[in-house]
Design a protein around this motif. Structure first.
Motif, PDB file in Angstrom:
ATOM      1  N   UNK A   2       1.004  -1.214   0.040  1.00 12.25           N
ATOM      2  CA  UNK A   2       0.120  -0.062  -0.098  1.00 12.25           C
ATOM      3  C   UNK A   2       0.859   1.295   0.141  1.00 12.25           C
ATOM      4  N   UNK A   3       1.810   1.234   0.829  1.00 13.64           N
ATOM      5  CA  UNK A   3       2.923   2.371   0.876  1.00 13.64           C
ATOM      6  C   UNK A   3       3.712   2.610  -0.343  1.00 13.64           C
ATOM      7  N   UNK A   4       4.154   1.559  -1.258  1.00 15.76           N
ATOM      8  CA  UNK A   4       4.522   1.808  -2.533  1.00 15.76           C
ATOM      9  C   UNK A   4       3.851   2.076  -3.533  1.00 15.76           C
ATOM     10  N   UNK A   5       2.300   1.927  -3.305  1.00 19.36           N
ATOM     11  CA  UNK A   5       1.447   2.565  -4.393  1.00 19.36           C
ATOM     12  C   UNK A   5       1.117   4.041  -3.831  1.00 19.36           C
ATOM     13  N   UNK A   6       0.647   4.271  -2.753  1.00 18.32           N
ATOM     14  CA  UNK A   6       0.435   5.852  -2.282  1.00 18.32           C
ATOM     15  C   UNK A   6       1.586   6.679  -1.977  1.00 18.32           C
TER      16      UNK A   6
END
Length: 324
Positions: free
Chosen positions: A313-317
């Motif tokens: 999720x952090x890599x996308x956001x």
């Protein structure tokens, strides 16, 4: 997208494979209970100080950013206080609340963050690590002593002296094999000197041994963790630690305007499983010892999935450059 080639998968896989190796070694009794204490001493008293001092010995104060640390503790202390208020103020609830906010940043976090986010990410994490135990364990000690004093008064006994307990907790958190080498390494860096190669090379070799041995030791400890009869409450504590805390840290960091690598490292640090120091409190105050142990085991097992989700999720956001 080929998930097997994703940087998050590449970073997480060696971490959990080494934990799995340790788990298997523990189950097969290749590493027996008597050896765990000696291995822990080797990791905490020799390998960790070497890694931490060498890493921080090249970091100047102007490179440090304490804003992410402030955002982290705003969320962690807030969740700690709310968890205690929800369960009621007693020793049992304080230990359970502490388990829901105290991350395993050293045994798992250091290796994972260095694999995933490189040296810059590790410096951000170590800035947090340097005060993580000091703040949370000292606060936990004070709250536990207050709760114990309250229970003692109700039983008609003489409560312990709170100030002496708080000072003892602060001293124990400072003179410790984790904050001490970080602080001394930082102080050395401010001199502008470089470590001589005859000292730097042994420190590098010792630090390199830390990651694999620490992760194998986590697996061995996990193999000896009893979880029977505690699944329900332990799952709630693990959910607080692995999912709720990173969500709150992310929101807190967003409120502070933090972006980029520091934001990702703080959220990932919050998503790490429960740290072993919580059990020391359960043991000392003779409360929820089996539940604490079970929570640590379940939290570590679930982290294979929850950490993957949080990091993805952090890599996308919040896309950052991830080093393998």
């Amino acid at each position: 997208m080929n998930f097997s080639s994703h940087p998050v998968f590449i970073s997480l896989t060696p971490v959990f494979l080494l934990i799995g190796v340790g788990f298997l070694a523990g189950r097969l009794q290749w590493i027996r209970g008597d050896a765990i204490k000696d291995l822990s001493n080797l990791v905490f008293l020799v390998l960790i100080p070497a890694l931490l001092f060498r890493t921080m010995s090249a970091v100047r104060f102007e490179q440090l950013d304490l804003t992410p640390v402030a955002a982290y503790f705003l969320a962690a202390v807030g969740l700690l206080v709310l968890s205690i208020a929800w369960r009621g103020f007693n020793c049992r609830s304080v230990v359970m609340a502490l388990a829901g906010v105290f991350s395993n940043m050293v045994m798992i976090g250091i290796t994972l963050v260095e694999l995933a986010y490189g040296k810059r990410g590790l410096v951000t994490l170590l800035t947090l690590v340097s005060v993580h135990a000091l703040i949370l364990l000292t606060l936990g000690s004070v709250m536990l002593e207050l709760a114990a004093a309250r229970e003692t008064r109700r039983a008609g006994g003489e409560p312990p002296h709170l100030m002496a307990t708080a000072m003892s907790a602060i001293k124990g958190a400072l003179i410790h094999p984790i904050p001490l080498p970080i602080l001394t390494g930082l102080l050395f860096a401010q001199t502008g000197w470089s470590l001589p190669s005859v000292i730097d090379k042994p420190l590098q070799l010792l630090g390199s041994a830390f990651g694999p041995l620490a992760l194998v030791l986590v697996g061995v400890s996990l193999a000896r963790t009893p979880m029977h009869g505690h699944w329900g409450p332990a799952l709630w504590i693990a959910a607080s630690k692995n999912l709720l805390l990173p969500l709150l840290v992310g929101l807190s960091a967003w409120g502070f305007g933090i972006t980029g690598l520091p934001l990702t490292v703080m959220v990932v640090a919050a998503a790490l499983p429960i740290g072993a120091n919580v059990f020391l409190f359960a043991q000392r105050y003779q409360v929820v010892q089996e539940l604490t142990t079970a929570s640590m085991g379940i939290s570590t097992g679930l982290a294979l999935f929850t950490l993957s989700v949080v990091m993805l999720i952090m890599s996308w956001l919040n896309p950052v450059v991830i080093t393998g």
